[in-house]
Design a protein around this motif. Structure first.
Motif, short mmCIF file in Angstrom:
data_model
loop_
_atom_site.label_atom_id
_atom_site.label_comp_id
_atom_site.label_asym_id
_atom_site.label_seq_id
_atom_site.Cartn_x
_atom_site.Cartn_y
_atom_site.Cartn_z
N LEU A 563 -13.99 -8.18 3.27
CA LEU A 563 -12.82 -7.37 2.96
C LEU A 563 -13.23 -6.34 1.91
O LEU A 563 -13.66 -6.69 0.81
N VAL A 564 -13.12 -5.04 2.22
CA VAL A 564 -13.47 -3.95 1.32
C VAL A 564 -12.19 -3.39 0.71
O VAL A 564 -11.28 -2.97 1.44
N VAL A 565 -12.12 -3.37 -0.66
CA VAL A 565 -10.95 -2.85 -1.37
C VAL A 565 -11.42 -1.70 -2.24
O VAL A 565 -12.14 -1.91 -3.22
N ASP A 591 -5.99 -0.29 -1.81
CA ASP A 591 -5.84 -0.55 -3.24
C ASP A 591 -5.77 -2.06 -3.44
O ASP A 591 -5.83 -2.85 -2.47
N GLY A 592 -5.59 -2.48 -4.69
CA GLY A 592 -5.63 -3.89 -5.00
C GLY A 592 -4.49 -4.67 -4.40
O GLY A 592 -4.68 -5.78 -3.89
N ARG A 593 -3.28 -4.12 -4.44
CA ARG A 593 -2.14 -4.85 -3.89
C ARG A 593 -2.29 -5.04 -2.38
O ARG A 593 -1.95 -6.10 -1.84
N ALA A 594 -2.79 -3.99 -1.69
CA ALA A 594 -2.99 -4.12 -0.25
C ALA A 594 -4.06 -5.16 0.05
O ALA A 594 -3.96 -5.92 1.02
N ASP A 610 -13.71 -2.43 -5.66
CA ASP A 610 -14.00 -1.38 -6.64
C ASP A 610 -13.33 -1.75 -7.97
O ASP A 610 -12.25 -2.35 -7.98
N TYR A 611 -13.95 -1.38 -9.08
CA TYR A 611 -13.38 -1.73 -10.39
C TYR A 611 -12.21 -0.82 -10.77
O TYR A 611 -11.13 -1.29 -11.12
N GLY A 615 -3.02 0.92 -10.44
CA GLY A 615 -2.22 -0.30 -10.28
C GLY A 615 -2.94 -1.51 -10.83
O GLY A 615 -2.73 -1.92 -11.97
N LEU A 616 -3.83 -2.09 -10.03
CA LEU A 616 -4.60 -3.25 -10.43
C LEU A 616 -6.07 -2.87 -10.48
O LEU A 616 -6.60 -2.24 -9.57
#
Length: 687
Positions: A563-565, A591-594, A610-611, A615-616
């Motif tokens: 899973l790539v975020v 993004d982080g929430r997704a 990604d750092y 959002g998060l």
């Protein structure tokens, strides 16, 4: 014990008996010898015939001259018993006093018993003597102490009211030695305001309620007021009469000194209070001025730092644009010549090399713009310095000659490569500013070995020196050159951070920075770094292959789901393409929430996050993902800072991948993350 027995073997026998019993006995040949030894003896054993016809005048005079405590014992060996049957014994008792008569013949034990009794009596006499001597000495010491302390002694009979006072005691109350001083006269001499308190204290002491200890005012015959301190204690004699005895002392001078001290203290307290108010007002002014100065310094520092950043990044931006040009040109040529594999591979290699140079420049900017912990590793210093040759030449300009002096035998040094590059760049810029008319800058690398030194541990070091032919420094300036914010440049011309940063990098690396300068002849700054020549240290460089053969990259994924975020669509597309090329199946989130929402219905084998995202942040996403999927391998990609700057509790178990990275580094990071999670959670499922 002395033995006087001139007839036959009597002296030898008596001496032998006494010695066998443990006495120190000695025989005297005649009465004269006995008399001479008496002062050193305790008991004398004499026979009747030794004294009966002798002149006893000298012996009798010695007996009469004894001190009061002494009654020297004699043992008289007689043939006819004691005084009741022996007139001669009666005469001798009258002359010599303390005589015990033993009738002969007698048993040896009788003599020994009599000798012991006589010796015990003599020892009691000597003890009485010692007690009398000690008492006399104590009395002498007491009299001396009273005189030395100007104390008067007194004694008061509680029944009769009789007061006996020494001359010194009378003087405390203003009386002369020959004047009478009764208890009534004592009471009359006490100040009326203190008399009641004094009488209450006397009554309490006589009642057994404690010692008598009081200080009061006295009125002398001339009407002057004085102070007396009186101490005593009540005892009761054999008849039950209370007797108080004690000492008195004139404390007028002490009271006057105490009063003067009290007045001084009051004046001092007033002065201190006044001075405190003045100091508080001054402190308030100083605090206000300090706050104003701090605000001004902060604003100036920020302006200077921004100017310094601008000066540094001006040259780096030029290089970075050149690197971007090389990358863009390579990509354009690859697109135009996609049918020529050899040409595409060459162009891709050139573009990758330019991208790595850009990454190094970005790291330099990050290191300058924020405080970082050093990432220490074994660094090939000569290669690093050679790699900066073009950058240094552009920073120096055409009027300054750049010269390298490298000792090829130098091994690796323990350092942070990025920070060392920054230090060399800072030194070069400082040297450039010191050579306003042009000159020569020399970068030298050599080995150095030190024994025991006050500021550097013994061992082998790599010495990196930057020397210029500029204006140099005075000894006073050189001594402060490494101090933070110290600069000889005009306002707005420098922050004073360059050399202090160089010094800090050297110290954090376990080494030292030193400066040598001669005014008008130039400056040399040397960075000493610990040598790190082992193979293990060399492996930390990260310049060797990742250990994954290129032809095997497509087999690494083996169909596993990643899973790539990442919020950047271009980066996300590139990651998806790379992972697909590595054989992974890929799911992506913007993004982080997704990404966390996707975890609710996906069971990925690993996660690439990604750092820096809106959002998060990546670490927040990783922490939440671990709660949803315990044991999930997670790789954190960042282009901002070293992993050591994150919270260790959040980083525990994460694999951190620094941007920019190559496909081989991504493959290795995923492999390491999955291996680490298997070791930490051997029974956990990836989903």
């Amino acid at each position: 014990m002395l033995v006087l027995a001139p007839g036959g073997r009597d002296a030898a026998v008596a001496t032998a008996i006494l010695r066998e019993a443990g006495f120190a006995a000695r025989a005297c040949p005649d009465l004269t010898a006995l008399r001479q030894e008496l002062d050193r003896a305790d008991v004398a054993v004499v026979t009747e015939e030794a004294l009966s016809r002798a002149d006893l005048g000298d012996l009798a005079a010695w007996v009469r001259a004894q001190p009061a405590w002494s009654d020297f014992p004699f043992l008289l060996l007689a043939h006819r018993g004691g005084p009741d049957r022996n007139p001669e014994a009666t005469r001798l008792v009258g002359l010599l006093g303390n005589i015990a008569v033993l009738e002969r013949p007698f048993h040896p034990t009788t003599l020994v018993s009599a000798a012991r009794s006589a010796l015990a009596a003599r020892r009691r006499q000597l003890q009485a003597r010692d007690a009398l001597v000690a008492e006399a000495k104590a009395a002498d010491r007491l009299r001396f102490a009273l005189r030395a302390g100007r104390l008067g002694s007194w004694e008061f009979d509680g029944d009769t009211g009789e007061l006996r006072a020494s001359d010194a005691c009378k003087a405390v109350f203003g009386r002369k030695p020959d004047e009478p001083f009764s208890y009534a006269e004592l009471l009359a001499a006490i100040h009326p305001d203190d008399l009641g308190r004094m009488q209450e204290a006397v009554a309490a002491a006589l009642a057994g309620s404690g010692d008598y200890d009081i200080e009061y005012r006295t009125v002398w015959p001339d009407g002057s007021i004085h102070w007396a301190e009186v101490r005593g204690r009540a005892v009761w004699d054999s008849d039950g009469r209370p007797i108080m005895a004690g000492v008195s002392l004139d404390t007028t001078a002490r009271q006057a000194a105490a009063e003067e001290l009290r007045q001084h203290r009051e004046r001092l307290e007033d002065l201190v209070a006044e001075r405190t108010r003045a100091l508080e007002a001054a402190n308030q002014q100083l605090r206000a001025a300090a706050e104003e100065r701090d605000h001004a310094e902060a604003a100036l520092l920020q302006a200077q730092k921004m100017e310094a950043v601008g000066q540094l990044t001006g040259g780096l931006a030029h290089d970075f644009n050149n690197l971007l040009q090389a990358v863009l040109a390579s990509l354009d040529l690859i697109r135009r010549r996609s049918g020529d594999p050899a040409q595409v591979e060459r162009l891709a290699a050139a573009g990758a090399d330019a991208a790595r140079r850009g990454a190094r420049l970005t790291a330099q900017l990050l290191a300058f713009s924020r405080e970082q912990k050093l990432d220490l590793a074994a660094v090939a210093v000569i290669e690093l310095a050679e790699g900066m040759r073009d950058l240094l030449a552009r920073a120096l300009g055409p009027e300054i000659q750049l010269h390298y002096a490298m000792d090829e035998a130098v091994g690796m040094a323990l350092a942070d490569a990025t920070q060392l590059e920054l230090a060399l760049l800072n030194l070069a810029i400082n040297a450039r500013d010191a050579m306003r008319e042009g000159g020569r800058l020399t970068v030298a690398v050599r080995m150095a070995e030190f024994g025991v030194n006050a500021d550097l541990p013994a061992g082998r070091y790599v010495a990196v020196s930057v020397s210029d032919t500029g204006e140099g420094m005075s000894p006073e300036v050189a001594a402060r050159a490494f101090d933070p914010f110290f600069t000889t440049k005009g306002v707005g011309k420098g922050t004073g951070l360059g050399l202090s940063q160089v010094y800090g990098i050297a110290r954090q690396s376990g080494g030292m920075a030193r400066i040598e300068s001669v005014l008008g002849r130039g400056t040399t700054v040397t960075i000493l770094l610990p040598a790190a020549e082992s193979e293990a240290a060399a492996r930390t460089l990260g310049r060797q292959p990742t250990g994954i053969p290129k032809e095997d990259l497509s087999k690494l994924g083996a169909g596993s789901l990643v899973l790539v975020v990442d919020d950047d669509p271009d980066v996300r597309r590139a990651m998806v393409a790379w992972l697909d090329a590595l054989g992974y199946r890929v799911a992506e989130a913007a993004d982080g929430r997704a990404g966390l929402a996707a975890l609710k219905h996906l069971t990925p084998d690993a996660m690439l996050v990604d750092y820096a995202m809106p959002g998060l942040t990546g670490t927040e996403v990783a922490a939440a993902a671990r709660r949803l999927r315990p044991g999930l391998p997670i790789v954190l990609a960042t282009g901002y800072a070293a992993a050591a700057e994150f919270d260790p509790g959040v980083l525990a178990g994460l694999t951190v991948l620094r941007k920019p990275f190559r496909v081989e580094e991504l493959a290795k990071a995923l492999r390491d993350a999955r291996s680490a999670e298997r070791r930490c959670h051997p029974h956990a499922s990836a989903g």
